[in-house]
Design an enzyme around this catalytic site. Structure first.
Site, PDB file in Angstrom:
ATOM      1  N   LYS A 158       1.210  -0.690  -0.007  1.00  0.00           N
ATOM      2  CA  LYS A 158       0.245   0.136   0.572  1.00  0.00           C
ATOM      3  C   LYS A 158       0.784   1.337   0.186  1.00  0.00           C
ATOM      4  O   LYS A 158       2.202   1.411   0.577  1.00  0.00           O
ATOM      5  CB  LYS A 158      -1.391  -0.042   1.146  1.00  0.00           C
ATOM      6  CG  LYS A 158      -2.044  -1.577   1.256  1.00  0.00           C
ATOM      7  CD  LYS A 158      -2.556  -1.314   3.076  1.00  0.00           C
ATOM      8  CE  LYS A 158      -3.712  -0.226   2.130  1.00  0.00           C
ATOM      9  NZ  LYS A 158      -4.525  -0.229   3.114  1.00  0.00           N
ATOM     10  N   GLY A 165      -8.020   3.965  -3.849  1.00  0.00           N
ATOM     11  CA  GLY A 165      -7.338   2.519  -4.272  1.00  0.00           C
ATOM     12  C   GLY A 165      -6.009   2.347  -5.079  1.00  0.00           C
ATOM     13  O   GLY A 165      -5.527   1.374  -5.012  1.00  0.00           O
ATOM     14  N   GLU A 200       0.776  -4.972   4.637  1.00  0.00           N
ATOM     15  CA  GLU A 200      -0.111  -5.398   5.247  1.00  0.00           C
ATOM     16  C   GLU A 200      -1.130  -6.588   4.917  1.00  0.00           C
ATOM     17  O   GLU A 200      -0.501  -6.604   4.015  1.00  0.00           O
ATOM     18  CB  GLU A 200      -1.251  -4.612   6.409  1.00  0.00           C
ATOM     19  CG  GLU A 200      -2.080  -4.565   5.126  1.00  0.00           C
ATOM     20  CD  GLU A 200      -3.183  -3.070   5.451  1.00  0.00           C
ATOM     21  OE1 GLU A 200      -3.109  -2.006   6.330  1.00  0.00           O
ATOM     22  OE2 GLU A 200      -3.676  -3.046   5.595  1.00  0.00           O
ATOM     23  N   ASN A 290     -10.181   9.027   7.118  1.00  0.00           N
ATOM     24  CA  ASN A 290     -10.400  10.387   5.902  1.00  0.00           C
ATOM     25  C   ASN A 290     -10.835  11.839   6.564  1.00  0.00           C
ATOM     26  O   ASN A 290     -11.421  11.811   7.316  1.00  0.00           O
ATOM     27  CB  ASN A 290     -11.450  10.123   5.381  1.00  0.00           C
ATOM     28  CG  ASN A 290     -11.336   9.148   3.954  1.00  0.00           C
ATOM     29  OD1 ASN A 290     -10.155   8.724   3.434  1.00  0.00           O
ATOM     30  ND2 ASN A 290     -12.111   7.954   4.482  1.00  0.00           N
ATOM     31  N   ARG A 292     -12.350  14.455   5.897  1.00  0.00           N
ATOM     32  CA  ARG A 292     -12.997  15.453   4.565  1.00  0.00           C
ATOM     33  C   ARG A 292     -14.055  15.227   4.784  1.00  0.00           C
ATOM     34  O   ARG A 292     -14.370  13.989   5.758  1.00  0.00           O
ATOM     35  CB  ARG A 292     -12.922  15.212   3.601  1.00  0.00           C
ATOM     36  CG  ARG A 292     -12.583  13.815   3.205  1.00  0.00           C
ATOM     37  CD  ARG A 292     -11.977  13.952   1.950  1.00  0.00           C
ATOM     38  NE  ARG A 292     -11.570  12.688   1.087  1.00  0.00           N
ATOM     39  CZ  ARG A 292     -12.242  11.433   0.939  1.00  0.00           C
ATOM     40  NH1 ARG A 292     -13.923  11.394   0.942  1.00  0.00           N
ATOM     41  NH2 ARG A 292     -11.946  10.348   0.566  1.00  0.00           N
TER      42      ARG A 292
END
Length: 450
Positions: A158, A165, A200, A290, A292
């Site tokens: 990641k 994504g 992970e 997130n 926001r």
């Protein structure tokens, strides 16, 4: 309260913010690109400024142009919406340095939670469960192979600065790791100008459940329950629900407490979302925060009667939260369908062109957030979302029945949309049962949508 708010975004979220501002008697400034000259957010804002060409880098991602527009129009606050610059710590820092209020968390918090590796370490220290993986950035392919031995397969590579994504690869064997690491690093560099990666464990057949939080400048933080976002394709959400049909009362309490611990660990301010993966045996793990407003925030609004955008504005202006955790309660069930300009029968290929006919559903419990209209031109420059259909019912069964009726009334002609996909999913026994995991959409055969 603010004298004037500039909205550094476009589309349905810009309209959404304008509506809350109008109800709060706050004048608004819309910024727009050449491609959006005829957009509804330009029409309904009190003032509007063109900030560049159709390319996002020349308009909605241009910090100097947005700040200049705010200064010229005497706006004392900027709402970034979602996407674009909403999670840019640099943008928030520039606003702060220019004495313009950024309607969101402080730049320090955005930066900390935007670094996925640091976010994991921070919440783990607050006793929030995290997915087994590397504690720090993985320097190269050799270090990744060594770390993978301890983590086990399957695993995920990641991007540390990731989102949406991108910069993610699923690896099932050691033989796949080296090439996947290189591809993920290259994608992360292109998407985020940061090639840093971490590893992970990949948890298969999991649910994606997120918790809405609100925090003010006075140290008060509450959560507003969870949303289930498991119906997704390539980690892009398609349908969201609140409450989750999978989460029981005990798990709901535990998720809420974990989300609050994560928020309190960083003195969170404004609206945010703590995202978790949940397994079949009700174990849950922190994914990310997130910083926001989320695309799917309306489902929370529908079951809590809380205008999250108004709360964002109030918090940014220094007002304390109206709600306490004891006041919070959920009423009924809400489902949101993202109506995108894509052809699901052709691997969700983007569809552009002129909308020749546009008719939205109505009736009790129906909400449509959209910026499009008949003769609107769907351009290739921006996100493919045309509308969000949000449906409320006294329980999930009523919400599902009402959703079928509403999707049957929704007419968009001239471009392909995901409406047929949503109709198909609504009838699927797995979706009806509420037993959806993040692999559900990938398992579907959509040939019959032709």
């Amino acid at each position: 309260m603010f004298q004037k708010i500039l909205i550094a975004n476009r589309g349905e979220i810009a309209l959404r913010i304008i509506r809350s501002c109008k109800e709060s008697n706050i004048p608004t400034v819309a910024v727009y690109s050449e491609a959006d000259r005829d957009s509804l957010h330009v029409r309904y804002a009190d003032e509007a400024v063109c900030i560049g060409s159709s390319l996002p880098n020349d308009s909605y991602l241009s910090i100097p142009r947005i700040i200049s527009a705010a200064e010229i129009m005497n706006a004392d606050a900027i709402h970034p919406g979602y996407g674009f610059l909403s999670e840019s710590p640099h943008f928030a820092e520039v606003c702060e340095s220019c004495d313009i209020s950024f309607i969101g968390p402080p730049s320090r918090v955005i930066g900390l939670m935007g670094d996925k590796s640091e976010a994991r370490k921070t919440v783990a220290a607050a006793e929030v469960p995290t997915i087994p993986g590397t504690e720090d950035i993985v320097a190269n392919e050799e270090a990744a192979l060594e770390a993978a031995t301890g983590i086990g397969f399957p695993l995920m590579i990641k991007a540390s600065a990731g989102g949406g994504g991108r910069g993610i690869r699923i690896v099932r064997t050691s033989g796949e790791l080296t090439e996947a690491f290189r591809l993920a690093s290259r994608e992360a560099e292109n998407a985020f100008s940061n090639p840093a990666l971490y590893l992970e464990r990949y948890i298969e057949k999991a649910r994606h459940v997120e918790v809405q939080i609100l925090g003010d400048k006075h140290g008060n933080i509450i959560h507003l329950g969870e949303r289930d976002c498991s119906t997704q394709r390539r980690r892009q959400k398609l349908i969201e629900e609140s409450p989750s049909p999978f989460v029981n009362k005990t798990l709901r309490v535990d998720l809420g407490k974990a989300a609050l611990r994560a928020a309190e660990a960083i003195n969170y301010e404004n609206a945010g979302t703590v995202e978790f993966l949940v397994t079949d045996d009700n174990q849950f793990y922190f994914m990310e925060m997130n910083t926001r407003i989320q695309v799917e925030h309306p489902v929370t609004e529908m079951v809590t009667s809380c205008d999250l955008v108004k709360e964002q504005i109030r918090i940014a202006s220094g007002s304390p939260l109206d709600l306490t955790q004891e006041d919070f309660q959920m009423d009924g069930h809400a489902i949101e369908f993202r109506i995108n300009a894509e052809d699901p029968a052709r691997n969700f290929m983007p569809s552009t062109g002129k909308i020749t006919s546009f008719h939205t559903p109505g009736g009790y419990g129906i909400r449509v957030d959209s910026h499009v209209y008949a003769k609107y031109e769907v351009s290739p420059f921006y996100d493919s979302m045309l509308a969000k259909l949000i449906v409320w019912g006294k329980d999930r069964e009523e919400a599902l029945s009402r959703s079928e009726r509403a999707l049957g009334e929704f007419v968009i002609e001239g471009v392909h949309t995901t409406i047929p996909f949503h109709k198909f999913v609504l009838k699927h026994p797995i979706f009806r049962s509420g037993e959806v995991d993040t692999d559900f959409v990938e398992s579907l055969t959509l040939d019959e949508l032709n």
